[in-house]
Scaffold this motif. Structure first.
Motif, PDB file in Angstrom:
ATOM      1  N   PHE A 118      -4.219   3.117   6.254  1.00 28.11           N
ATOM      2  CA  PHE A 118      -3.576   4.121   7.101  1.00 28.11           C
ATOM      3  C   PHE A 118      -2.124   3.763   7.380  1.00 28.11           C
ATOM      4  CE2 PHE A 118      -7.894   5.521   8.574  1.00 28.11           C
ATOM      5  CZ  PHE A 118      -7.769   6.827   8.139  1.00 28.11           C
ATOM      6  N   MET A 119      -1.849   2.490   7.572  1.00 31.13           N
ATOM      7  CA  MET A 119      -0.462   2.068   7.812  1.00 31.13           C
ATOM      8  C   MET A 119       0.405   2.338   6.588  1.00 31.13           C
ATOM      9  SD  MET A 119      -0.201   0.854  10.867  1.00 31.13           S
ATOM     10  CE  MET A 119       0.698  -0.590  11.294  1.00 31.13           C
ATOM     11  N   ILE A 120      -0.127   2.042   5.406  1.00 27.87           N
ATOM     12  CA  ILE A 120       0.643   2.260   4.177  1.00 27.87           C
ATOM     13  C   ILE A 120       0.872   3.748   3.952  1.00 27.87           C
ATOM     14  CG2 ILE A 120       0.530   2.034   1.664  1.00 27.87           C
ATOM     15  CD1 ILE A 120      -0.844  -0.683   2.108  1.00 27.87           C
ATOM     16  N   VAL A 121      -0.147   4.580   4.190  1.00 25.11           N
ATOM     17  CA  VAL A 121      -0.018   6.021   4.004  1.00 25.11           C
ATOM     18  C   VAL A 121       1.002   6.606   4.982  1.00 25.11           C
ATOM     19  CG1 VAL A 121      -1.269   8.218   4.274  1.00 25.11           C
ATOM     20  CG2 VAL A 121      -2.296   6.342   3.007  1.00 25.11           C
ATOM     21  N   ARG A 122       1.079   6.069   6.177  1.00 26.01           N
ATOM     22  CA  ARG A 122       2.022   6.573   7.181  1.00 26.01           C
ATOM     23  C   ARG A 122       3.436   6.071   6.957  1.00 26.01           C
ATOM     24  NH1 ARG A 122       0.468   5.803  12.995  1.00 26.01           N
ATOM     25  NH2 ARG A 122       2.130   7.308  13.226  1.00 26.01           N
ATOM     26  N   GLY A 123       3.650   5.277   5.897  1.00 27.63           N
ATOM     27  CA  GLY A 123       5.003   4.838   5.558  1.00 27.63           C
ATOM     28  C   GLY A 123       5.355   3.454   6.041  1.00 27.63           C
ATOM     29  N   ARG A 124       4.458   2.781   6.674  1.00 23.75           N
ATOM     30  CA  ARG A 124       4.718   1.414   7.140  1.00 23.75           C
ATOM     31  C   ARG A 124       4.098   0.438   6.149  1.00 23.75           C
ATOM     32  NH1 ARG A 124       4.050   1.475  13.626  1.00 23.75           N
ATOM     33  NH2 ARG A 124       5.629   3.067  14.022  1.00 23.75           N
ATOM     34  N   VAL A 125       4.724   0.344   4.993  1.00 23.83           N
ATOM     35  CA  VAL A 125       4.177  -0.448   3.894  1.00 23.83           C
ATOM     36  C   VAL A 125       4.180  -1.937   4.251  1.00 23.83           C
ATOM     37  CG1 VAL A 125       4.471  -1.050   1.452  1.00 23.83           C
ATOM     38  CG2 VAL A 125       4.924   1.286   2.223  1.00 23.83           C
ATOM     39  N   GLY A 126       5.249  -2.404   4.849  1.00 21.82           N
ATOM     40  CA  GLY A 126       5.338  -3.821   5.215  1.00 21.82           C
ATOM     41  C   GLY A 126       4.265  -4.230   6.208  1.00 21.82           C
ATOM     42  N   ARG A 127       4.060  -3.398   7.217  1.00 19.75           N
ATOM     43  CA  ARG A 127       3.024  -3.714   8.211  1.00 19.75           C
ATOM     44  C   ARG A 127       1.637  -3.608   7.600  1.00 19.75           C
ATOM     45  NH1 ARG A 127       4.119  -1.453  14.113  1.00 19.75           N
ATOM     46  NH2 ARG A 127       3.188  -3.430  14.708  1.00 19.75           N
TER      47      ARG A 127
END
Length: 165
Positions: free
Chosen positions: A145-154
């Protein structure tokens, strides 16, 4: 029913604190005098050995302040030497506190039962319910979910921390 006022409680607390300090200081004096140290001084318990096997009082910081009339550099050298001695004392105090905590007799009595309770919890609850796999999968879902929302690093950090634990 007798209920002491605040002043009496404060006085009793102060007496208990001073008694604890008195017992601690005098027990350390006895420990220093009866230990195998070469000097037997009051700060002998703080003279711990480093990982290289050198006593901590073997570390010194020598600095020269230059000329005798260069007051600024002499004062800086004196302050630097004093700060190094203070830090060496604080490191010795921290090592002594860790040694006292690990030497605490109640700790030896409680570690074995606590380990048995932790092992029983691990087998009965964690392994039976399959919590390890469930929480690992949940960590990957959350990272996705973090990667899909654009927070790839997190998200990648979450995956790394999930696999690390």
């Amino acid at each position: 029913m007798f209920r002491p006022d605040r002043a009496t409680l404060r006085s009793a607390g102060f007496v208990v604190l001073l008694t604890g300090v008195f017992v601690m200081v005098n027990s350390q004096v006895v420990y220093a005098a009866s230990s195998d140290s070469e000097t037997g001084d009051l700060l002998a318990p703080l003279n711990i050995t480093s990982s290289e096997g050198v006593p901590i009082n073997g570390y010194e910081l020598n600095s020269e302040g230059g000329s005798i009339v260069a007051f600024k550099t002499q004062a800086l050298a004196f302050a630097l030497s004093g700060l190094f001695t203070l830090i060496r004392l604080l490191v010795g105090l921290a090592g002594w506190a860790i040694e006292v905590a690990l030497r605490f007799p109640l700790l030896k009595l409680l570690t074995d039962p606590a380990q048995r309770v932790a092992d029983a919890y691990d087998t009965v609850v964690v392994d039976t319910l399959g919590l390890k796999g469930l929480l690992l999968a949940w960590g990957f879902v959350f990272a996705g979910f973090m990667i899909v929302r654009g927070r790839v690093g997190r998200g990648l950090g979450e995956i790394f921390l999930t696999l690390l634990g």
